[in-house]
Design an enzyme around this catalytic site. Structure first.
Site, mmCIF file in Angstrom:
data_model
loop_
_atom_site.group_PDB
_atom_site.id
_atom_site.type_symbol
_atom_site.label_atom_id
_atom_site.label_comp_id
_atom_site.label_asym_id
_atom_site.label_seq_id
_atom_site.Cartn_x
_atom_site.Cartn_y
_atom_site.Cartn_z
ATOM 1 N N LYS A 1 13.412 -4.812 -5.320
ATOM 2 C CA LYS A 1 13.187 -6.214 -5.665
ATOM 3 C C LYS A 1 11.976 -6.704 -4.902
ATOM 4 C CE LYS A 1 15.514 -10.742 -5.484
ATOM 5 N NZ LYS A 1 14.400 -11.451 -4.843
ATOM 6 N N PRO B 1 5.888 -10.321 -1.236
ATOM 7 C CA PRO B 1 5.587 -9.322 -2.281
ATOM 8 C C PRO B 1 4.941 -8.058 -1.719
ATOM 9 C CG PRO B 1 4.888 -11.529 -2.953
ATOM 10 C CD PRO B 1 5.244 -11.620 -1.505
ATOM 11 N N SER B 2 5.125 -6.962 -2.441
ATOM 12 C CA SER B 2 4.512 -5.666 -2.127
ATOM 13 C C SER B 2 4.908 -5.137 -0.757
ATOM 14 C CB SER B 2 2.976 -5.762 -2.219
ATOM 15 O OG SER B 2 2.587 -6.193 -3.503
ATOM 16 N N ARG B 3 6.059 -5.580 -0.254
ATOM 17 C CA ARG B 3 6.577 -5.158 1.048
ATOM 18 C C ARG B 3 5.672 -5.573 2.210
ATOM 19 N NH1 ARG B 3 10.231 -5.012 -1.958
ATOM 20 N NH2 ARG B 3 11.785 -3.365 -2.197
ATOM 21 N N LEU B 4 4.794 -6.538 1.991
ATOM 22 C CA LEU B 4 3.953 -7.057 3.072
ATOM 23 C C LEU B 4 4.664 -8.254 3.702
ATOM 24 C CD1 LEU B 4 0.421 -6.781 1.434
ATOM 25 C CD2 LEU B 4 1.542 -5.201 3.029
#
Length: 217
Positions: free
Chosen positions: A8, A187-190
């Protein structure tokens, strides 16, 4: 089921060092209030991690029962696995995960038993069934079956009546934080990670100095 592809993206909010309170206790109070207001199920549920004498870690979910500038309080059986761990290694970590808000809070520090008077005061506030249960359950010990537990409960209810005293083996702990981390999913695991580290007492001696850092996700 392909669990490797279950994922997610987190998009609800952001977090920067300029956004947070200089005091991590106030920042935690803000986030806890927001979790309650958002209707997060069990907003006071937290993972408590301990380590035993051999260095083996263990973790379990418990409930936060007090939070102020002195620390974070919980109550349990002193003879349980976590109680035995804390008797030999009084350091622990807490983790709150408010998945609906895409947030986590990590807290690390030393832990000590609460004074008996504080444990007594909290014990009297518990529902009667929970107070009887504290007498009935040999927490973390092997039992033959459910019937053993139910029999012990019946016996404890008969023995202690409607105003059971607090068992000596049951009471509170307070974790005194040395570090906090506030995590906001992005978002984007950042993800955003803001850490507070205690840098000793303020000159007045009445508060701690907290250094604030951003950590890479």
């Amino acid at each position: 089921m392909d669990i490797a592809n279950l994922r997610k993206d987190y998009t609800k909010a952001s977090l920067d060092a300029s956004d947070v309170d200089a005091d991590p206790f106030r920042q935690f109070d803000l986030w806890l209030r927001q979790a309650v207001e958002a209707g997060v199920p069990e907003p006071t549920a937290m993972t408590l991690a301990t380590v035993d004498q051999a260095g083996q870690p263990s973790a379990r979910v418990v409930l936060l029962k007090g939070a102020d500038a002195s620390g974070f309080s919980l109550f349990t059986n002193y003879l349980s696995r976590k109680g035995r761990d804390l008797a030999v290694n009084p350091r622990a970590a807490l983790l709150f995960h408010w998945v609906e808000l895409e947030r986590q809070v990590r807290i690390e520090g030393r832990i000590c038993r609460l004074p008996a008077s504080e444990s007594d005061a909290y014990f009297t506030q518990r529902p009667l069934g929970s107070r009887i249960g504290a007498w009935a359950s040999p927490q973390s010990e092997v039992i033959a079956d459910r019937a053993v537990l139910e029999r012990r409960y019946t016996e404890a209810a008969d023995s202690h009546g409607v105003e059971p005293a607090r068992p000596e083996h049951w009471g509170g702990y307070r974790l005194e934080p040395a570090a906090f981390e506030f995590w906001q999913g992005r978002p984007s695991r950042l993800h955003d990670r803001i850490r507070y580290r205690c840098d000793g007492a303020a000159p007045s001696g009445n508060a701690s100095i907290w250094l604030i850092d951003r950590l890479a996700p």
